[in-house]
Enzyme design. Structure first.
Site, PDB file in Angstrom:
ATOM      1  NE  ARG A  65      -8.054 -11.921  -4.127  1.00 59.22           N
ATOM      2  CZ  ARG A  65      -8.310 -12.707  -5.182  1.00 59.22           C
ATOM      3  NH1 ARG A  65      -7.973 -12.332  -6.400  1.00 59.22           N
ATOM      4  NH2 ARG A  65      -8.904 -13.873  -5.023  1.00 59.22           N
ATOM      5  CE1 TYR A 119      10.199   4.842   6.345  1.00 55.82           C
ATOM      6  CE2 TYR A 119       9.539   3.081   4.864  1.00 55.82           C
ATOM      7  CZ  TYR A 119       9.399   3.754   6.058  1.00 55.82           C
ATOM      8  OH  TYR A 119       8.444   3.355   6.955  1.00 55.82           O
ATOM      9  CG  ASP A 191       9.189   6.823  -1.007  1.00 51.13           C
ATOM     10  OD1 ASP A 191       8.299   7.696  -0.892  1.00 51.13           O
ATOM     11  OD2 ASP A 191       9.419   5.983  -0.124  1.00 51.13           O
ATOM     12  CE  LYS A 216       4.680   7.551   6.887  1.00 52.62           C
ATOM     13  NZ  LYS A 216       5.874   7.189   6.147  1.00 52.62           N
TER      14      LYS A 216
HETATM   15  C1  LIG Z   1       6.506   5.933   5.974  1.00 54.60           C
HETATM   16  C2  LIG Z   1       7.221   5.857   4.696  1.00 54.60           C
HETATM   17  C3  LIG Z   1       7.033   4.799   3.821  1.00 54.60           C
HETATM   18  C4  LIG Z   1       6.228   3.572   4.193  1.00 54.60           C
HETATM   19  O1  LIG Z   1       4.909   3.808   4.322  1.00 54.60           O
HETATM   20  P1  LIG Z   1       3.939   2.925   5.253  1.00 54.60           P
HETATM   21  O2  LIG Z   1       2.605   3.371   4.803  1.00 54.60           O
HETATM   22  O3  LIG Z   1       4.284   3.283   6.668  1.00 54.60           O
HETATM   23  O4  LIG Z   1       4.219   1.488   4.956  1.00 54.60           O
HETATM   24  C5  LIG Z   1       7.674   4.823   2.604  1.00 54.60           C
HETATM   25  N1  LIG Z   1       8.479   5.845   2.268  1.00 54.60           N
HETATM   26  C6  LIG Z   1       8.711   6.885   3.086  1.00 54.60           C
HETATM   27  C7  LIG Z   1       9.607   7.963   2.639  1.00 54.60           C
HETATM   28  C8  LIG Z   1       8.097   6.920   4.336  1.00 54.60           C
HETATM   29  O5  LIG Z   1       8.362   7.927   5.168  1.00 54.60           O
END
Ligand SMILES: *Cc1c(COP(=O)(O)O)cnc(C)c1O
Length: 405
Positions: A65, A119, A191, A216
């Protein structure tokens, strides 16, 4: 090796490549990328070794873990790229990273301020999920000079930022917002999925925690989900503890995919930025488009702040359709595209398009100020690695499919 600070393209190749993770003790040489170390059980030398335990940080075998060399290499690379960070925690998705980070730094009775352009799942975590734990949250307008300062109360403990904002792409004055927060002893979380550490040095610009969806740009190939949080000590230790309480772990297979994606991230970002700029410039000339929300585009909203604070861009931007079109016309446009898939997510090698309406998710100010919001119908484009001319041709036939206003 000298301790010279290398350029991003070099750092993204070199980061996290420890010999211990790519070689076998007693053998000369090794491999380039860490193998996939699949393991639940980690073995100890003897009972004395077991009793001694291990330091609670990456790089020590303990139990599955806590990850193994494949996950450590990825975390180490992300820490190396995020100047000012002492460590990185990995999560099975970006949303998990955001939720767990917020739970790590907030306690019952605390208040979180969340940027109005966040988001959507971040907004839901803040406004709904955290409520179960007695934590309140309130959106604030990140473009209002006084927006953050006037929203802060005695119970505010953290502020959640995002720049450019999801869907509407407003660029915020992050250093100024972080200064306001710091003066009041409030943690700033950003973020940083859009820019990554290569495009925006979040901690150097005043943020305490940089969270990313690795799904992403880092993964980059639309085949893996993961998230990360990077910070300096002692904040990263709090996040680590919370992640351990909640049993957060990523598989070594996924970590290897993310690490593979990371190595080409600088090249992919440069290429998709260049193509996005060409498309944005062309879209500005089209009568069907009332606004192009692309921070890299001179004259676009947020461009000056983007130039001041960012070292790079990416392929994600939005457009607003001109007055006179309705959502059926927008659907005709998107459905007519051949090269753009229709799907959530972004940052992959392939282009995507998605319709959006910001009003339900950005409640204080749906669009950045000073633009012609036309029909109020948005389309978000994620530009991949295809040829720019081909993509322009595809968008042209998509816009034609909308017909006359
Ligand atoms: C897609 C996204 C997330 C979330 O990510 P996941 O890996 O899909 O959970 C968080 N912040 C932004 C700006 C995003 O576009």
């Amino acid at each position: 090796m000298s301790d010279k600070v290398h350029k991003p393209a070099t750092r993204v190749v070199e980061a996290g490549r420890k010999k211990a993770w790519t070689s076998v003790p007693g053998n000369k040489g090794g491999v380039v990328s860490p193998p996939v170390w699949r393991a639940s059980t980690h073995l100890y030398e003897d009972c004395e070794d077991l009793a001694a335990g291990r330091p609670n940080e990456d790089g020590h075998f303990y139990y599955g873990r806590r990850g193994g060399p494949t996950q450590w290499a990825l975390a180490d690379a992300l820490t190396a790229l995020e100047t000012g960070a002492d460590g990185t925690e990995l999560f099975p998705s970006g949303v998990a990273a955001i939720a767990c980070t917020l739970m790590a730094v907030l306690r019952p009775g605390d208040e979180l301020l969340v940027t109005d352009n966040a988001y959507e799942p971040t907004r839901s975590i803040a406004l709904s999920m955290l409520r179960q734990f007695g934590i309140t949250a309130k959106p604030f307008d990140p473009l209002e000079p006084d927006g953050l300062a006037s929203a802060i109360t005695d119970t505010t403990r953290a502020v959640m930022l995002e720049s450019p904002g999801s869907l509407t792409m407003e660029v915020c004055d992050i250093p100024a917002l972080c200064d306001v927060a710091r003066e009041r002893g409030i943690l700033s979380i950003i973020d940083n999925t859009w820019a990554t550490a290569l495009g925006f040095a979040a901690l150097q610009h005043g943020c305490d925690i940089s969270v990313m969806s690795l799904t992403k740009h880092v993964g980059g190939h639309s085949d893996v989900m993961m998230g990360s949080a990077s910070a300096a000590k002692p904040v990263i230790n709090r996040i680590r503890r919370q992640a351990q309480f909640m049993g957060q772990v990523v598989s070594p297979d996924d970590a290897a995919l993310a690490l593979r994606g990371l190595r080409s991230m600088q090249v992919r970002l440069e290429r998709s930025t260049k193509t996005a700029l060409e498309l944005a410039t062309w879209l500005e000339t089209r009568a069907e488009v009332s606004a192009v929300l692309c921070p890299m585009l001179p004259g676009a909203p947020g461009h000056d702040l983007w130039r001041r604070d960012f070292k790079g861009g990416c392929g994600l931007f939005s457009i607003v359709l001109a007055d006179g079109f309705d959502s059926a016309a927008r659907a005709r446009m998107i459905d007519a595209l051949d090269l753009f898939g229709i799907g959530f997510s972004w940052g992959g090698f392939e282009s995507l398009a998605i319709p959006f309406d910001p009003a339900p998710v950005h409640t204080l100010r749906p669009w950045p100020p000073g633009i012609d919001t036309g029909s109020g119908l948005g389309v978000r484009l994620s530009i991949g690695l295809e040829d720019a001319e081909d993509l322009i041709g595809d968008l042209a036939q998509g816009l034609d499919a909308m017909g006359a206003k």
